[in-house]
Design an enzyme around this catalytic site. Structure first.
Site, PDB file in Angstrom:
ATOM      1  N   CYS A  39      21.637 117.171 -24.718  1.00  0.00           N
ATOM      2  CA  CYS A  39      20.703 116.045 -24.665  1.00  0.00           C
ATOM      3  C   CYS A  39      21.130 114.912 -23.731  1.00  0.00           C
ATOM      4  CB  CYS A  39      20.487 115.455 -26.057  1.00  0.00           C
ATOM      5  SG  CYS A  39      20.477 116.619 -27.417  1.00  0.00           S
ATOM      6  N   ASP A 273      14.788 118.529 -22.105  1.00  0.00           N
ATOM      7  CA  ASP A 273      16.114 118.189 -21.592  1.00  0.00           C
ATOM      8  C   ASP A 273      17.071 119.372 -21.625  1.00  0.00           C
ATOM      9  OD1 ASP A 273      16.133 118.145 -24.340  1.00  0.00           O
ATOM     10  OD2 ASP A 273      17.062 116.175 -24.538  1.00  0.00           O
ATOM     11  N   ASN A 274      16.831 120.348 -22.495  1.00  0.00           N
ATOM     12  CA  ASN A 274      17.704 121.526 -22.540  1.00  0.00           C
ATOM     13  C   ASN A 274      16.972 122.667 -23.226  1.00  0.00           C
ATOM     14  OD1 ASN A 274      19.093 119.378 -24.805  1.00  0.00           O
ATOM     15  ND2 ASN A 274      18.346 121.336 -25.609  1.00  0.00           N
TER      16      ASN A 274
END
Length: 505
Positions: A39, A273-274
């Site tokens: 994050c 974000d991921n």
């Protein structure tokens, strides 16, 4: 000038994952990657256009530079909203910012990152109820009323108000970062029974042993016990449920843009974000790993001049978002210190010439606890995220750097670990898309040497900003320095690597 809306999470419709907005054609890259699968460092890369070794945010902790004073004095002061503000954009942020934001040692709620006109940021990590916001630098506490407090809906409603109150004489930029689908996976009341029969997919690398992979991947129980399967299926289902409210938010915002006659003048980006794994290589749930399921993420874009329903062929990175947005807004990119590059030319060749990168860097710094987890006394120190069933998702020695090569001729990944094994993983994703076999012992040593040198070059690249606590001054992270010294001996050692029994490098 064009307007922007960014949603920092993918969305699904009430019938499951959907590749585009209802009635709104979009563009999607064939391959979109985060340069780090966690994050806070990933969000820092999105905001700055920098690799982690340049913005120096290494993990989600304050000591790892997440929303730290060093971050605030350095990279944050030159982030995306600062440039947009200089271009007279009206800027709005709502939702989760960085994991340590708003904590007392990180400037408290009074800290408003430069460049934001309207600031509605969550203090700390994701929550749906019972949270605190910084509203333009003032503390605002929330409880557990769905109508008043459910964070995804609150973000949507405040963004609508921002659009109502904005000045029509200036363009706007909205960045909306809802908690979904992050834990604790609290769905809105009307969606808590949806997807009752949904389970995590059982294909690819699901519940496959990580026998030829780095130390951490060799630890999980295989096959997974029923308790882990039940846990991950429940998490998968609840994540989908929380995203239904994000779907509602997207629909409301698009309709609002249409009603104020701004939709055709607005670029909309949908991303995350991921990545996330649910059972791959017998890891129940989390991110942080080097594999495609954690580093490859969704991205949809629509806007003026962008041909709809197209798939970009070249890979795009999350560090490309800031230069792309600045490019669209009219900023001269030669004046901006970024590692990323604009992909406007790929989306809209009529607006800009573009070029593709043949390879890129993925890097991550593992986190661990210095003492043994009391819930898992047999594991020893140096590990973290050990749940369920004491399966650990991270460790100090889960520190790595990878070169990902992706073009018309090659689809490869080469990764080096900063651990006592000097472990290397190599994958040919053309023949092995799920990364089941580490081929480091089968490939030509000359290829390993070439990839090693390419990695050194990528990690050695630094921006012109002064750094007070350089990535490479930390002994545990000195990959490039150590590898350059060892040279060919490093590559040769991969044929018979030593055995490690510790999470501490």
């Amino acid at each position: 000038m064009a307007n922007f809306c960014i949603y920092l999470y993918f969305f699904i419709t009430k019938h499951g994952l959907k590749p585009a907005l209802p009635g709104v054609a979009s563009t999607v890259p064939a391959a979109y990657y985060t340069v780090t699968p966690l994050c806070c460092p990933s969000r820092s890369s999105i905001l700055t256009g920098l690799y982690p070794h340049n913005h120096e945010v290494r993990n989600n902790s304050l000591s790892g530079n997440c929303s730290s004073p060093l971050w605030q004095k350095g990279p944050e002061s030159e982030a995306l909203p600062v440039y947009l503000s200089k271009q007279k954009y009206q800027t709005f942020f709502a939702g989760k910012y960085l994991n340590q934001y708003g904590k007392k040692d990180a400037g408290d709620v009074s800290h408003i990152p430069p460049g934001w006109d309207q600031w509605h940021a969550l203090v700390g990590n994701s929550q749906y109820y019972n949270y605190t916001l910084s509203v333009n630098g003032k503390e605002e506490k929330h409880t557990d009323s769905y109508e008043k407090d459910y964070l995804t809906d609150l973000i949507a409603n405040r963004s609508l108000k921002f659009l109502d109150d904005r000045s029509p004489q200036h363009p706007f930029f909205l960045m909306l970062s809802p908690p979904a689908p992050h834990s604790p996976w609290t769905a809105a009341p009307q969606y808590q029974n949806d997807f009752g029969d949904v389970k995590a997919p059982r294909d690819g690398s699901f519940d496959k042993p990580g026998k030829d992979k780095h130390w951490l991947l060799r630890q999980p129980i295989n096959p997974m016990p029923n308790s882990s399967l039940t846990f991950l299926d429940n998490a998968y289902r609840k994540r989908w449920q929380t995203l239904l409210s994000v779907d509602d938010m997207v629909e409301m915002l698009v309709k609002k843009l249409e009603s104020i006659k701004e939709l055709d003048n607005t670029y909309i980006f949908y991303t995350s974000d991921n990545g996330y794994h649910t059972g791959q290589f017998s890891l129940p749930i989390d991110k942080r790993q080097l594999y495609e399921f954690d580093i490859r993420i969704p991205l949809l874009v629509r806007g003026p001049g962008i041909k709809p329903n197209q798939t970009l062929q070249a890979p795009v990175l999350n560090i490309d978002l800031t230069p792309t947005i600045l490019d669209i807004s009219g900023v001269n990119l030669s004046s901006v210190n970024v590692d990323g590059q604009s992909f406007l030319g790929q989306m809209a060749p009529s607006l800009r010439n573009g070029s593709a990168r043949p390879f890129f860097l993925v890097e991550y710094t593992g986190e661990g606890h210095p003492t043994t987890d009391p819930a898992c006394p047999k594991l020893g120190p140096g590990l973290s995220q050990c749940f369920p069933d004491c399966v650990c998702e991270d460790a100090y020695n889960n520190t790595y750097a990878c070169v990902r090569t992706l073009d018309s001729e090659n689809n490869l990944q080469y990764c080096e670990f900063a651990d006592s094994e000097s472990f290397v993983e190599v994958y040919n994703l053309s023949s092995d898309p799920h990364q089941l076999e580490n081929i480091v012992k089968k490939v030509d040593p000359a290829l390993l040497q070439a990839m090693n040198q390419r990695l050194i070059k990528l990690q050695s690249c630094s921006m012109k900003r002064p750094m007070t606590s350089s990535w490479f001054t930390l002994e545990r992270l000195s990959l490039a320095r150590g590898l350059a010294i060892e040279g060919n001996r490093y590559v040769q050692r991969q044929q018979n690597p030593p055995t490690s029994t510790s999470a501490v490098p």
